[in-house]
Each structure stands twice: as C-alpha cells, then as structure tokens.
Design a protein around this motif. Structure first.
Motif, PDB file in Angstrom:
ATOM      1  N   THR A   9       0.826  -1.205   0.000  1.00 44.88           N
ATOM      2  CA  THR A   9       0.000   0.000   0.000  1.00 44.88           C
ATOM      3  C   THR A   9       0.860   1.254   0.000  1.00 44.88           C
ATOM      4  N   LEU A  10       1.885   1.277   0.845  1.00 41.81           N
ATOM      5  CA  LEU A  10       2.743   2.453   0.930  1.00 41.81           C
ATOM      6  C   LEU A  10       3.469   2.701  -0.389  1.00 41.81           C
ATOM      7  N   LEU A  11       3.897   1.633  -1.042  1.00 40.31           N
ATOM      8  CA  LEU A  11       4.564   1.788  -2.341  1.00 40.31           C
ATOM      9  C   LEU A  11       3.598   2.349  -3.381  1.00 40.31           C
ATOM     10  N   LYS A  12       2.353   1.924  -3.315  1.00 34.47           N
ATOM     11  CA  LYS A  12       1.350   2.421  -4.252  1.00 34.47           C
ATOM     12  C   LYS A  12       1.105   3.912  -4.026  1.00 34.47           C
ATOM     13  N   LEU A  13       1.022   4.307  -2.773  1.00 34.18           N
ATOM     14  CA  LEU A  13       0.832   5.713  -2.446  1.00 34.18           C
ATOM     15  C   LEU A  13       2.042   6.540  -2.876  1.00 34.18           C
ATOM     16  N   TYR A  14       3.213   5.997  -2.646  1.00 28.17           N
ATOM     17  CA  TYR A  14       4.452   6.661  -3.058  1.00 28.17           C
ATOM     18  C   TYR A  14       4.474   6.855  -4.569  1.00 28.17           C
ATOM     19  N   GLN A  15       4.057   5.833  -5.298  1.00 27.99           N
ATOM     20  CA  GLN A  15       4.022   5.894  -6.756  1.00 27.99           C
ATOM     21  C   GLN A  15       3.108   7.025  -7.229  1.00 27.99           C
ATOM     22  N   THR A  16       1.977   7.196  -6.561  1.00 33.96           N
ATOM     23  CA  THR A  16       1.053   8.266  -6.945  1.00 33.96           C
ATOM     24  C   THR A  16       1.653   9.631  -6.649  1.00 33.96           C
ATOM     25  N   MET A  17       2.365   9.760  -5.536  1.00 38.32           N
ATOM     26  CA  MET A  17       3.029  11.026  -5.236  1.00 38.32           C
ATOM     27  C   MET A  17       4.072  11.359  -6.299  1.00 38.32           C
ATOM     28  N   ILE A  18       4.821  10.352  -6.735  1.00 40.73           N
ATOM     29  CA  ILE A  18       5.825  10.555  -7.776  1.00 40.73           C
ATOM     30  C   ILE A  18       5.146  10.962  -9.085  1.00 40.73           C
ATOM     31  N   ARG A  19       4.006  10.351  -9.380  1.00 38.13           N
ATOM     32  CA  ARG A  19       3.266  10.683 -10.604  1.00 38.13           C
ATOM     33  C   ARG A  19       2.848  12.154 -10.594  1.00 38.13           C
ATOM     34  N   ILE A  20       2.381  12.611  -9.447  1.00 42.53           N
ATOM     35  CA  ILE A  20       1.990  14.020  -9.323  1.00 42.53           C
ATOM     36  C   ILE A  20       3.195  14.927  -9.509  1.00 42.53           C
ATOM     37  N   ARG A  21       4.300  14.599  -8.864  1.00 39.48           N
ATOM     38  CA  ARG A  21       5.516  15.427  -8.958  1.00 39.48           C
ATOM     39  C   ARG A  21       6.029  15.473 -10.404  1.00 39.48           C
ATOM     40  N   GLU A  22       6.026  14.328 -11.064  1.00 40.28           N
ATOM     41  CA  GLU A  22       6.495  14.283 -12.451  1.00 40.28           C
ATOM     42  C   GLU A  22       5.560  15.074 -13.363  1.00 40.28           C
ATOM     43  N   PHE A  23       4.262  14.978 -13.105  1.00 44.27           N
ATOM     44  CA  PHE A  23       3.295  15.743 -13.897  1.00 44.27           C
ATOM     45  C   PHE A  23       3.548  17.235 -13.742  1.00 44.27           C
ATOM     46  N   GLU A  24       3.723  17.676 -12.508  1.00 43.46           N
ATOM     47  CA  GLU A  24       3.930  19.101 -12.249  1.00 43.46           C
ATOM     48  C   GLU A  24       5.242  19.600 -12.861  1.00 43.46           C
ATOM     49  N   ASN A  25       6.283  18.780 -12.784  1.00 45.73           N
ATOM     50  CA  ASN A  25       7.559  19.174 -13.378  1.00 45.73           C
ATOM     51  C   ASN A  25       7.437  19.318 -14.893  1.00 45.73           C
ATOM     52  N   GLU A  26       6.664  18.425 -15.511  1.00 51.22           N
ATOM     53  CA  GLU A  26       6.448  18.524 -16.948  1.00 51.22           C
ATOM     54  C   GLU A  26       5.579  19.736 -17.275  1.00 51.22           C
ATOM     55  N   ALA A  27       4.608  20.026 -16.429  1.00 47.10           N
ATOM     56  CA  ALA A  27       3.751  21.194 -16.641  1.00 47.10           C
ATOM     57  C   ALA A  27       4.576  22.473 -16.630  1.00 47.10           C
ATOM     58  N   ILE A  28       5.583  22.509 -15.756  1.00 47.93           N
ATOM     59  CA  ILE A  28       6.480  23.668 -15.703  1.00 47.93           C
ATOM     60  C   ILE A  28       7.272  23.794 -16.998  1.00 47.93           C
TER      61      ILE A  28
END
Length: 335
Positions: A9-28
């Motif tokens: 579960t924690l790895l899945k949550l971590y993966q989603t946090m990384i997805r958000i961070r990567e999305f935001e970095n690409e948006a920039i």
C-alpha cells in the motif's frame, strides 16, 4: 481501527506522489515553452495530502479542488493525457480545452472540479454533501482549499450549514503558509485554522500534512467518524508549497532559508526514507518507480501535443445546458 500501512500500500501511495511530482515538473517545462494556456499553479510539496486522502475515496465520493488542483485530480484517478490536453487547450482535454489548468473537472471519478475563485469549491462540496444525505448515500464530500480561503465568507457559511444539517463533509485546509504572497502570520490572529471549527460546534484537527502515513491514518479515522453521522470535520494539513504561487513567481516575499528548511520536509523524501529504513525497499527500487512514472507522464504529454485544438465552430458550445435552453425557449415563446 487498524490503519497500519502494508509495504504494498505504501509503495502504491508513493508511486502516486511521484506521478503528481512528475506531472507538475512537466507542466512547468510546458509553461516555459509557452505550450500551456494561462497560469500554472503546481502542487509540489503538498502531494501527501491529496494522495493520503483520496486513497480512501471511491468514484462515488466527491471532491472539490482549487486553482492548485492537479494533485487532487491525479490522486482521484484522472487520465494524464486528458489533463495535459486541457492545460494545452486541446479539444481532447477534460473540458475540451476551454477550462485550462485551473478548471479541470472529472465527474466520472467524483471530481467536481478545480476552481479559480478562492474558496469557490467549499460551498459546492457542502451542496454535494447535502445531496448525498438526501439520497441516503454512504459516501463523503471532501473540499480541498488553502489557508487564504479560510478567511472567505464561503468558508464560514459552508461550515455553519454543514454543521447545523450534520452533513457528510470533510473540509480540508491545505495550509501552505501563504495566500498568494501574504503569509498566514499577517492574515489571521490564530495559530491553528482548525480552531475555527469550535465556532460551529464541529471537530477540528491539525496534523502534519507532509507526513503521508499520518495523513492516511488520520483521514481513515475522520471518514469513519463522519460516515457514522457524527458531523462534518475541519481537517487542517500543515504543509508548504515548494515553488512559487504560479510558474514565473519571483517569490520575493519568502525567506530563502525558510524555503530550504521546508524542502528538507519534502513529503516524497520523507516517504522514501521510511520505505528504505522501515520497509526494506532499496534505492534502486525507488529509482525504478520514478523512471517508470517519468516515462508515463512524458508519454501522456507527447500524446496531448498531437491532439487538435478546439474548432472555431465549437466556440459557443457548452455554454449552457441544452435542457435549460429548451425550457427557456418554451417559457419565452409563450410570452
């Protein structure tokens, strides 16, 4: 209630946090290249809140978001390509390219939409909660908003109505310390925004919003409390936005030493340390997740770049509900 997080579960949550961070970095990067339309407000540094909360929500649970809403949208299960398409003003976007970064909505996942009006989503969440109550649906309505919105009349009116009607609503204040460029120290005379719950006779809680496990476990308890009919809750998440208010913000109102201090509290870094120290996850495993999410995000971005822009003929579509137009025509045609 046992809310102990498993490694999976924690790895899945971590993966989603990384997805958000990567999305935001690409948006920039897209904003730098002038590919996005209008302003882009990133969620970097606040990922644990959206992820820890939305992990407990289904598509039948509602959320309302803010101008800084990409993280909420992704955590609720949105399609990355459609999100990028909306940022780029493409017709394949969630709002056909007409809403942009601050107005993404995804009704299929229960996301009632981001909102460019400060505090604008709070009464919407209250109304959604009323709808759930009237329909006797065992689900929640969750409103995400910032510290600045807690000074708006919509905040106080909504808390009051939710309290007197005992609605299944969780009001989540993402206190990132600044309402645009004004610090909370200058805009309010209280330490904890959650103390305002006392004025409405409801439960108020303040926690570390950069602690993913704490967010996950606390919201699990809050969800059980609210669904048991004990009333709405004001849940304050203490956090910090790692970037400026929007892309291009010079941040001359923030002390750099303070920014660096908060960077050390980055929720992703804290989760990585927890995974390695307590769950035996290796650095290589974490890098593999980051690489996979980066590839996923960039692929979605590239796909959206190929999508068409809205046609001129579509300019006036989606302004009104067709049903409303039909009713209006019938009313006025009768004189």
């Amino acid at each position: 209630m046992d809310t102990t997080l498993s490694k999976e579960t924690l790895l899945k949550l971590y993966q989603t946090m990384i997805r958000i961070r990567e999305f935001e970095n690409e948006a920039i990067e897209l904003a730098k290249a002038n590919i996005t339309r209008a302003a882009v407000h990133t969620y970097n540094g606040e990922e644990a809140i959206a992820v820890g909360v939305c992990a407990h929500l289904s598509d039948k649970d509602y959320i309302t978001s803010t101008h800084r809403g990409h993280g909420h949208c992704i955590a609720k299960g949105a399609d990355l390509r459609k999100m990028f398409a909306e940022l780029m003003g493409r017709e394949t976007g969630y709002c056909k390219g007409k809403g942009g970064s601050m107005h993404i909505a995804d009704l299929a996942t229960g996301n009632l939409g981001a909102n460019g009006i400060v505090g604008g989503g709070i009464p919407m969440a209250m109304g959604a909660g009323l709808g759930l109550q009237v329909a006797h649906e065992p689900h929640l309505s969750v409103s995400f908003f910032g510290d600045g919105a807690s000074n708006e009349g919509s905040f106080h009116e909504s808390l009051n109505m939710a309290a007197i009607w005992n609605l299944p609503v969780v009001f989540i204040c993402e206190n990132n310390k600044y309402g645009i460029s004004t610090s909370t120290e200058k805009s309010m005379n209280i330490k904890n925004i959650s103390d305002r719950a006392k004025g409405y006779g409801i439960k108020g809680i303040t926690i570390d919003g950069n602690d993913l496990v704490k967010v996950y476990e606390t919201f699990a308890e809050v969800k059980e409390y609210v669904l048991a009919g004990k009333g709405p809750v004001l849940l304050e998440m203490d956090t910090y936005r790692m970037s400026g208010h929007y892309f291009g913000d010079n941040e001359n109102y923030r002390d750099r030493a303070d920014v660096e201090k908060w960077r050390e509290k980055d929720p992703i870094l804290r989760c990585e340390q927890l995974l390695m120290n307590d769950y035996g996850v290796t650095e290589d495993e974490l890098k593999a997740i980051e690489k996979a999410e980066n590839k996923r995000v960039l692929a979605a971005s590239e796909q959206a770049k190929q999508d068409p822009e809205p046609s001129i003929a579509d300019m006036t579509d989606d302004l009104y509900d067709p049903t409303f137009e039909e009713i209006e025509w019938k009313v006025f045609s009768k004189g």
